[in-house]
Design a protein around this motif. Structure first.
Motif, PDB file in Angstrom:
ATOM      1  N   VAL A  38       0.851  -1.184   0.000  1.00  0.00           N
ATOM      2  CA  VAL A  38       0.000   0.000   0.000  1.00  0.00           C
ATOM      3  C   VAL A  38       0.892   1.240   0.000  1.00  0.00           C
ATOM      4  N   CYS A  39       0.707   2.106  -0.982  1.00  0.00           N
ATOM      5  CA  CYS A  39       1.466   3.351  -1.077  1.00  0.00           C
ATOM      6  C   CYS A  39       0.531   4.509  -0.726  1.00  0.00           C
ATOM      7  N   PHE A  40       0.884   5.247   0.288  1.00  0.00           N
ATOM      8  CA  PHE A  40       0.009   6.304   0.784  1.00  0.00           C
ATOM      9  C   PHE A  40       0.852   7.469   1.273  1.00  0.00           C
ATOM     10  N   ARG A  41       0.174   8.529   1.668  1.00  0.00           N
ATOM     11  CA  ARG A  41       0.889   9.655   2.268  1.00  0.00           C
ATOM     12  C   ARG A  41      -0.058  10.488   3.120  1.00  0.00           C
ATOM     13  N   LEU A  42       0.532  11.215   4.014  1.00  0.00           N
ATOM     14  CA  LEU A  42      -0.167  12.230   4.776  1.00  0.00           C
ATOM     15  C   LEU A  42      -0.261  13.461   3.880  1.00  0.00           C
ATOM     16  N   LYS A  43      -1.466  13.957   3.651  1.00  0.00           N
ATOM     17  CA  LYS A  43      -1.644  15.078   2.725  1.00  0.00           C
ATOM     18  C   LYS A  43      -0.890  16.307   3.254  1.00  0.00           C
ATOM     19  N   PRO A  44       0.104  16.758   2.507  1.00  0.00           N
ATOM     20  CA  PRO A  44       0.889  17.897   2.999  1.00  0.00           C
ATOM     21  C   PRO A  44       0.314  19.229   2.529  1.00  0.00           C
ATOM     22  N   LYS A  45       0.614  20.267   3.292  1.00  0.00           N
ATOM     23  CA  LYS A  45       0.360  21.615   2.805  1.00  0.00           C
ATOM     24  C   LYS A  45       1.551  22.020   1.941  1.00  0.00           C
TER      25      LYS A  45
END
Length: 463
Positions: A393-400
């Motif tokens: 699973v490739c994911f990320r914390l949505k950055p500003k």
């Protein structure tokens, strides 16, 4: 060491072998029992071990108990625990009791099966097991010994790729009349992939690259397609790429090192549609097939091409069996001369688990990955970056905009906690976090705990 002690020097005494092997097995069993007590990623500093161990080797023998104590005190602190159920960083190095037992048998016999007469069972079991594996993966008979092809066990897919690349090169040179073409690192093409294709290789972009190379006076000869890429788990369109390869007479190799094991499950077999157009294919049972390191299966349609490229014929190895051409001499299917009895390990794994349990293992990992993917999707602070196909699973914390390092800091916070180990990739310039599920001991509660850890660390960063 005096003459008296030399008289008792028995390096392979059966009684000592039995007693000390049991002690080591108990040591390893205890390690597995307490595995979750260790930080997953080692926290030592470079050079730590030279401070703890003597500068010179011992002159006299040391007791096994002292050695195991040093393993506990000196070695384990410097181990990143790949078998930890909280290891999610890289494609796994699956281990199992069956794989360990097979490895013990392999090491116990300690044969060097470079040709048939050096150990007929090593050669013949390898041929049989490669056909077993090929049939489980539903490979065409053109890749099997029972058909018109054949297979060999290597240490890694990297090794397999080098061998088939050599065969492809020599085949192309022969067709060109033996004319030598320059080849250097600049002659390898890395064709860009993108979000638009899910990071799989575009047949159109491949065609453009081939035509551009031909215009430049180069001779394209080899294409490597992948089933389950390392950064994102992408799957290349084998059938479409195979047609392009055939049109331009390229050797098509399929690297299925990670996800190839999944093809034993009927619902995953479509990812290899078009495999009949390939010249060779490799996959690593040591990644997702409960087979301890190392073990790579390579199948090839025309084994003679591999043998022609890699064979050696020194006088000391000549014998009637080899001369008869009725046997496979596996030294001619690889770069090195020496080789291990890897087939014994894979044979034990298949027999002890059976196809039913091996499919359960694959499906269980995918189910846990689906659950993790769903958990990510439920938290609006996060996003799935690329669609999941297997257990990555490739994911990320949505950055500003002003927080470009946010996900890098999140990975560092997770890993430094010692409670889990994760890795990252950069896809089209986007830093993503990889959650690779598949370590043998991982269960659903470990995945749930990982997600809770990720959420907690993310909250701390966002405060």
């Amino acid at each position: 060491m005096g003459s008296a002690s030399r008289k008792t020097f028995l390096p392979l005494d059966p009684v000592t072998f039995s007693n000390e092997s049991k002690a080591v097995i108990d040591f390893i069993a205890d390690y597995y029992e307490n595995l979750e007590k260790y930080p997953v990623q080692s926290t030592v500093e470079p050079g730590y071990l030279s401070v703890m161990l003597p500068e010179s080797a011992p002159y006299c023998p040391e007791p096994l108990q002292d050695i195991l104590e040093d393993v506990s005190n000196c070695i384990i602190p410097g181990v990143t625990h790949w078998q930890s159920p909280n290891f999610f960083a890289y494609f796994h190095a699956n281990a199992s009791t069956a794989g360990f037992l097979g490895e013990m048998l392999c090491s116990g016999f300690n044969v060097v099966g470079f040709n048939w007469i050096s150990s007929p069972a090593a050669t013949e079991l390898e041929s049989i097991v490669l056909d077993w594996m090929g049939k489980m993966l539903k490979l065409p008979s053109s890749f099997l010994f029972s058909g018109t092809g054949g297979g060999v066990l290597h240490g890694s897919t990297c090794e397999a790729a080098v061998c088939v690349l050599a065969a492809a090169r020599d085949k192309a040179l022969k067709e060109l009349g033996g004319e030598t073409r320059r080849h250097s690192p600049s002659n390898f093409r890395l064709i860009e992939t993108s979000f638009s294709t899910g990071f799989s290789l575009s047949p159109e972009n491949l065609r453009f690259a081939i035509e551009d190379d031909i215009k430049s006076g180069l001779v394209p000869l080899f294409l490597c397609a992948t089933i389950g890429t390392t950064p994102s788990g992408a799957v290349d369109p084998i059938a479409e790429l195979g047609k392009v390869a055939m049109e331009f007479k390229l050797w098509l190799h399929i690297d299925a090192a990670y996800a190839g094991s999944g093809r034993i499950c009927p619902e995953l077999r479509h990812y290899l549609d078009g495999v009949e157009l390939a010249n060779s294919i490799s996959m690593n049972p040591h990644k997702w097939f409960l087979t301890n390191m190392d073990c790579c299966c390579l199948w090839i349609k025309e084994p003679k091409l591999l043998v022609d490229s890699l064979s050696t014929d020194p006088e000391i190895l000549r014998n009637n069996a080899s001369k008869s051409k009725a046997v496979a001499d596996y030294k001619d299917w690889q770069i090195a001369l020496s080789r291990r009895f890897r087939a014994l390990k894979l044979w034990v794994v298949i027999r002890r688990h059976g196809l039913a349990n091996l499919m359960y293992h694959i499906r269980s990992d995918i189910a846990m990955a689906k659950r993790f993917e769903a958990l990510v999707g439920e938290d609006e602070r996060f996003e799935i970056v690329v669609p999941r196909k297997f257990a990555l699973v490739c994911f990320r914390l949505k950055p500003k905009v002003e927080e470009e390092d946010l996900n890098r800091k999140l990975v560092e916070a997770i890993n430094s906690s010692g409670r889990a180990f994760m890795s990252h990739a950069v896809l089209s310039g986007i830093y993503v976090i990889r959650c690779a599920i598949g370590t043998t001991l991982t269960q659903q509660h470990h995945v749930d705990a990982l997600w809770k850890l990720i959420q907690d660390k993310a909250q701390s960063l966002l405060m």
